[in-house]
Design a protein around this motif. Structure first.
Motif, PDB file in Angstrom:
ATOM      1  N   ASN A 116      17.137 -23.062 -15.431  1.00  0.00           N
ATOM      2  CA  ASN A 116      15.775 -22.177 -15.268  1.00  0.00           C
ATOM      3  C   ASN A 116      14.950 -22.393 -14.650  1.00  0.00           C
ATOM      4  O   ASN A 116      14.660 -23.248 -14.203  1.00  0.00           O
ATOM      5  N   GLY A 117      14.476 -21.117 -14.043  1.00  0.00           N
ATOM      6  CA  GLY A 117      13.251 -21.314 -12.942  1.00  0.00           C
ATOM      7  C   GLY A 117      14.165 -21.007 -11.712  1.00  0.00           C
ATOM      8  O   GLY A 117      12.669 -21.219 -10.873  1.00  0.00           O
ATOM      9  N   GLY A 133      14.957 -19.232 -10.046  1.00  0.00           N
ATOM     10  CA  GLY A 133      14.754 -18.408  -9.241  1.00  0.00           C
ATOM     11  C   GLY A 133      15.310 -16.549  -9.081  1.00  0.00           C
ATOM     12  O   GLY A 133      15.956 -15.816  -8.518  1.00  0.00           O
ATOM     13  N   LYS A 134      16.671 -17.264  -9.943  1.00  0.00           N
ATOM     14  CA  LYS A 134      17.321 -15.758 -10.050  1.00  0.00           C
ATOM     15  C   LYS A 134      17.461 -14.526 -10.553  1.00  0.00           C
ATOM     16  O   LYS A 134      17.599 -13.483  -9.669  1.00  0.00           O
ATOM     17  N   SER A 135      16.488 -14.589 -11.903  1.00  0.00           N
ATOM     18  CA  SER A 135      15.902 -12.823 -11.966  1.00  0.00           C
ATOM     19  C   SER A 135      14.833 -12.272 -10.832  1.00  0.00           C
ATOM     20  O   SER A 135      14.953 -11.405 -10.907  1.00  0.00           O
ATOM     21  N   THR A 136      14.624 -13.333 -10.242  1.00  0.00           N
ATOM     22  CA  THR A 136      13.225 -12.878  -9.496  1.00  0.00           C
ATOM     23  C   THR A 136      14.074 -12.518  -7.883  1.00  0.00           C
ATOM     24  O   THR A 136      14.490 -11.432  -7.580  1.00  0.00           O
ATOM     25  N   HIS A 158      24.329 -18.427 -17.901  1.00  0.00           N
ATOM     26  CA  HIS A 158      24.034 -20.287 -17.685  1.00  0.00           C
ATOM     27  C   HIS A 158      25.190 -20.086 -18.005  1.00  0.00           C
ATOM     28  O   HIS A 158      26.021 -21.509 -18.732  1.00  0.00           O
TER      29      HIS A 158
HETATM   30  N1  LIG Z   1       4.672 -12.305 -11.780  1.00  0.00           N
HETATM   31  C1  LIG Z   1       4.724 -13.912 -11.638  1.00  0.00           C
HETATM   32  N2  LIG Z   1       3.994 -15.094 -10.817  1.00  0.00           N
HETATM   33  C2  LIG Z   1       3.876 -16.248 -10.529  1.00  0.00           C
HETATM   34  N3  LIG Z   1       4.986 -17.245 -11.277  1.00  0.00           N
HETATM   35  C3  LIG Z   1       6.083 -16.006 -11.202  1.00  0.00           C
HETATM   36  C4  LIG Z   1       6.329 -14.942 -11.492  1.00  0.00           C
HETATM   37  N4  LIG Z   1       7.198 -14.824 -11.836  1.00  0.00           N
HETATM   38  C5  LIG Z   1       7.965 -15.502 -11.376  1.00  0.00           C
HETATM   39  N5  LIG Z   1       7.637 -16.131 -11.417  1.00  0.00           N
HETATM   40  C6  LIG Z   1       7.929 -18.584 -10.955  1.00  0.00           C
HETATM   41  O1  LIG Z   1       9.007 -17.458 -10.178  1.00  0.00           O
HETATM   42  C7  LIG Z   1       9.985 -18.937 -10.727  1.00  0.00           C
HETATM   43  C8  LIG Z   1      11.387 -18.280 -11.129  1.00  0.00           C
HETATM   44  O2  LIG Z   1      12.052 -16.895 -12.260  1.00  0.00           O
HETATM   45  P1  LIG Z   1      12.827 -16.690 -12.347  1.00  0.00           P
HETATM   46  O3  LIG Z   1      12.197 -15.899 -13.792  1.00  0.00           O
HETATM   47  O4  LIG Z   1      13.228 -15.826 -11.336  1.00  0.00           O
HETATM   48  O5  LIG Z   1      13.890 -17.949 -12.781  1.00  0.00           O
HETATM   49  P2  LIG Z   1      15.134 -17.464 -13.547  1.00  0.00           P
HETATM   50  O6  LIG Z   1      16.072 -18.571 -12.307  1.00  0.00           O
HETATM   51  O7  LIG Z   1      15.567 -16.771 -13.974  1.00  0.00           O
HETATM   52  O8  LIG Z   1      14.592 -18.745 -14.616  1.00  0.00           O
HETATM   53  P3  LIG Z   1      15.691 -18.199 -16.207  1.00  0.00           P
HETATM   54  O9  LIG Z   1      16.977 -19.517 -16.068  1.00  0.00           O
HETATM   55  O10 LIG Z   1      14.773 -19.385 -16.890  1.00  0.00           O
HETATM   56  O11 LIG Z   1      15.754 -17.301 -16.612  1.00  0.00           O
HETATM   57  C9  LIG Z   1       9.146 -19.152 -12.276  1.00  0.00           C
HETATM   58  O12 LIG Z   1       9.033 -20.954 -12.168  1.00  0.00           O
HETATM   59  C10 LIG Z   1       8.192 -18.664 -12.722  1.00  0.00           C
HETATM   60  O13 LIG Z   1       7.420 -19.347 -13.769  1.00  0.00           O
END
Ligand SMILES: Nc1ncnc2c1ncn2[C@@H]1O[C@H](COP(=O)(O)OP(=O)(O)OP(=O)(O)O)[C@@H](O)[C@H]1O
Length: 237
Positions: free
Chosen positions: A36-37, A39-42, A184
């Protein structure tokens, strides 16, 4: 189909990831995993052109069978459904928005494909989470995308719907689409994938065959769910 070159994303001073370089080919499924977190979605939003990288570049191949260029299908956390419209009306809306040539019968066939034929005339607003996700899937699949980006598409789906989703991913790959999938459920989804990408420690920590990921030395604390699957040895048949 899609190439990332030294892509980085920062929010203020916070580095989400950096130096991510990888290429995604047509007719392949890439599975993107990480805690979690991580950065995958990013990263997927950058791949979809919905977010700009802070550094590096993203290149989408312009050549292909369509004169207008590759067609993108992105399924994110938001469903993009209109609650006041029926399932059929939602698909009709998106057909028009995308300029697709799809008849009413074609839209009904899409609903049939995702198991929603009996709910065609019900408002999307009353749909359960899983039903909404099926409709959302129909919205994306009817595009017949060349680049199919799926961010946790299995969310809320029951076993039958998950099987349907996996069949659709395999079918998209077989018709030559480039598919990237965030999940996941490593055990369930690794068998679909040609390749696995693991985001950890603010970088692309692993990029290779899913089977070889079983032997990869995952940084302590970097992953939880997929780590359990790896120990069970389920993922790498
Ligand atoms: N607009 C934003 N401003 C600041 N931080 C952000 C923003 N969008 C995402 N983040 C941060 O970027 C990091 C990655 O987020 P992301 O959603 O990409 O994770 P993830 O791997 O998809 O997580 P998950 O498995 O929980 O869905 C997190 O720490 C999140 O808080």
């Amino acid at each position: 189909m899609l190439e990332l070159d030294r892509v980085a994303k920062l929010y203020g001073a916070k580095v989400i990831f950096k130096d991510v370089s990888c290429a995604f080919a047509s007719g392949s499924v890439s599975l993107l995993v990480g805690g979690n977190g991580a950065g995958k979605s990013t990263l997927m939003r950058i791949m979809a052109g919905l977010s700009r990288p802070s550094a590096g570049s993203v290149r989408l191949a312009e050549s292909g069978p369509r004169a207008e260029g590759p067609r993108l299908g992105y399924l994110g956390h938001a469903t993009f459904l209109y609650p006041g419209l029926t399932a059929l009306e939602n698909l009709a809306f998106w057909r028009t928005a995308h300029g697709l040539r799809l008849s009413g019968a074609g839209l009904s066939a899409m609903l049939e494909r995702v198991g929603l034929a009996a709910h065609a005339h019900e408002r999307a607003g009353i749909f359960s989470r899983g039903m909404a996700q099926r409709l959302n899937l129909a919205r994306v699949l009817m595009l017949e995308p060349d680049l199919l980006l799926l961010d946790e598409p299995g969310t809320g789906l029951d076993a039958a719907s998950l099987a349907l989703l996996r069949r659709e991913i395999t079918a998209a790959r077989q018709r030559g689409a480039c598919v990237a999938l965030i999940s996941h459920d490593l055990a369930g989804d690794a068998p679909l994938a040609d390749r696995l990408l693991f985001l950890a420690d603010r970088k692309l920590a692993y990029d290779g065959p899913p089977a070889a990921f079983a032997g990869f030395d995952v940084p302590a604390g970097a992953i939880t769910d997929t780590g359990a699957d790896r120990e069970g040895g389920i993922c790498c048949a």
